[in-house]
Every structure is written in structure tokens, then in C-alpha cells.
Design an enzyme around this catalytic site. Structure first.
Site, mmCIF file in Angstrom:
data_model
loop_
_atom_site.group_PDB
_atom_site.id
_atom_site.type_symbol
_atom_site.label_atom_id
_atom_site.label_comp_id
_atom_site.label_asym_id
_atom_site.label_seq_id
_atom_site.Cartn_x
_atom_site.Cartn_y
_atom_site.Cartn_z
ATOM 1 N NE ARG A 242 6.695 0.206 9.383
ATOM 2 C CZ ARG A 242 5.453 0.149 8.939
ATOM 3 N NH1 ARG A 242 5.202 0.567 7.698
ATOM 4 N NH2 ARG A 242 4.477 -0.306 9.669
ATOM 5 N NE ARG B 261 -3.863 -0.609 10.204
ATOM 6 C CZ ARG B 261 -2.767 -0.023 9.773
ATOM 7 N NH1 ARG B 261 -2.836 1.007 8.964
ATOM 8 N NH2 ARG B 261 -1.591 -0.480 10.138
ATOM 9 C CE LYS C 86 -2.193 -0.744 3.880
ATOM 10 N NZ LYS C 86 -1.456 -1.936 4.325
#
Ligand code: AMP
Length: 210
Positions: free
Chosen positions: A155, A88, A13
Site C-alpha cells: 500500500r 474512525r 484488523k
């Protein structure tokens, strides 16, 4: 027209929303990027969000709503926004409807990027981000250019155990949005995300008809 990219963590995404935003002259609104930036800068928002993010949990809705409202009111988002990582869950989707209504905007489409689960885990462990531009790379499939290779970072929540938890959260909280939007009669398109970045991008551009 506004657009939502849906898909599990690691589906692509972030990469696709950046490419599409540039190609279509729309504004990418990625709540995860906004939150990570706040964590890096040590703001109040960042402090509030960090523990949830590190655990692979969702940050409370109230925090997210503030972010989205202000991102959507920015002049850059006037021509249209591409949402990456938002909504979400169903309450966030309902809130988005409300915010868009108030602003006289319409949700044009939802694009779901489908990727098999084992591939998601492999992708996320090789994922690296350029902290200056937010661009996302993969050490094998999409390596960063030499001049920025030294500054890309992994991350904290891309560690395998956290990744597995994030996938569970996706299935429980976010996947139900597919039927939510189908019932709301918003066009929902599925694209296979286990193909090259260019192919996926071209397919999405074709589907949304611009
Ligand atoms: P992402 O970059 O979209 O994978 O988001 C990374 C993390 O930020 C997630 O695991 C959540 O902890 C948090 N986050 C991002 N977007 C949202 C959202 N819309 N609602 C709740 N938490 C979010």
C-alpha cells in the site's frame, strides 16, 4: 448483530475481519478497502479520497457515511457486519449509531486489538495485499502462497513516515472511541494482537460467543 474491530493501523484488523467474516457468516465492511478499490478504478470517490489517504489523513466524514450506508444495505450484510476501519472518530461513531437505529440493527460488541507501537511499524512495512481478493499477508510472518506471491502489492500509505502519521491520527481521533463505547455500555473486549493470527481469531470468536 454487528461488530466493530478497533485497533491501530497494522494491528491486524484486516486479517481478523476477513477470517471472522468467513467463520461467522458475516459481511466484512472495510472502509479502507472500499476507498482503495475506488482509487484503483479511478472513480469520483477515489479521486476525492486519494490525497487524504496518501497523506495518512482521514477522508471527510460525509464521504465515509455514504459508503457505509450502501455497504450495510447490501443483502450480504443482513446477517451482520464486521466493521474494519470504521468508525474512525466520535462523529462517525455517532452516525453509525443513527444508521443502525434506523435499520433496526444493534451493535453487539467492540473488539480492540492491542499491539505495541514498535511492532505496528515493523508489521506495516512488511505488509502486502492481494489486489484480487483483498487478503492481507506479511512478507515474513504470513507470506502469500506461491501462486499469488507475484501479484501482491504494498500500500502507498504503508511507507514508514506515513505510517507514523497514521498512528498519531489513530491516537488522537480513533482511540477515544474505546471510552465512547464503554460509556455507551456496548461490550468492549481487548485482545492482545501480538500473537499468532489463529490465537487472536480464536480468542475473538470465544469472546463474542458464537
Ligand atoms: P485503512 O485501510 O483502514 O488503514 O484505511 C486507509 C486510509 O483510508 C486511512 O488512512 C484513511 O485515509 C482512509 N479511511 C479508511 N477508513 C476511513 C474512515 N472510516 N474515515 C476516514 N478515513 C478513512
Amino acid at each position: 448483530m454487528d461488530l466493530i474491530l478497533l485497533g491501530a493501523p497494522g494491528a491486524g484488523k484486516g486479517t481478523q475481519s476477513s477470517l471472522l467474516a468467513e467463520r461467522l457468516g458475516m459481511e466484512k465492511i472495510a472502509t479502507g478497502d472500499i476507498l482503495r478499490d475506488a482509487v484503483r478504478r479511478g472513480t469520483e470517490l477515489g479521486l476525492e479520497a486519494k490525497a487524504f489517504m496518501d497523506a495518512g489523513e482521514l477522508v471527510p466524514d460525509a464521504v465515509i457515511f455514504g459508503l457505509v450506508k450502501s455497504a450495510l444495505s447490501a443483502p450480504a450484510a443482513e446477517a451482520g457486519a464486521i466493521f474494519d476501519g470504521f468508525p474512525r472518530n466520535v462523529p462517525q461513531a455517532q452516525k453509525l449509531e443513527e444508521i443502525l437505529d434506523e435499520m433496526g440493527r444493534t451493535l453487539g460488541a467492540v473488539v480492540v486489538i492491542d499491539v505495541p507501537e514498535e511492532m505496528l511499524v515493523r508489521r506495516m512495512s512488511g505488509r502486502r495485499t492481494d489486489p484480487e481478493t483483498g487478503n492481507v499477508y506479511h512478507i515474513e510472518h504470513n507470506p502469500p502462497p506461491a501462486d499469488i506471491a507475484g501479484r501482491v502489492v504494498q500500500r502507498d500509505d504503508d511507507l514508514e513516515e506515513t505510517v507514523r502519521h497514521r498512528l498519531q491520527v489513530y491516537r488522537a481521533a480513533t482511540e477515544p472511541l474505546i471510552s465512547f463505547y464503554e460509556s455507551a455500555e456496548v461490550p468492549v473486549y481487548h485482545v492482545r494482537g501480538d500473537r499468532s493470527i489463529d490465537l487472536v481469531r480464536e480468542e475473538i470468536v470465544g469472546l463474542i460467543g458464537r
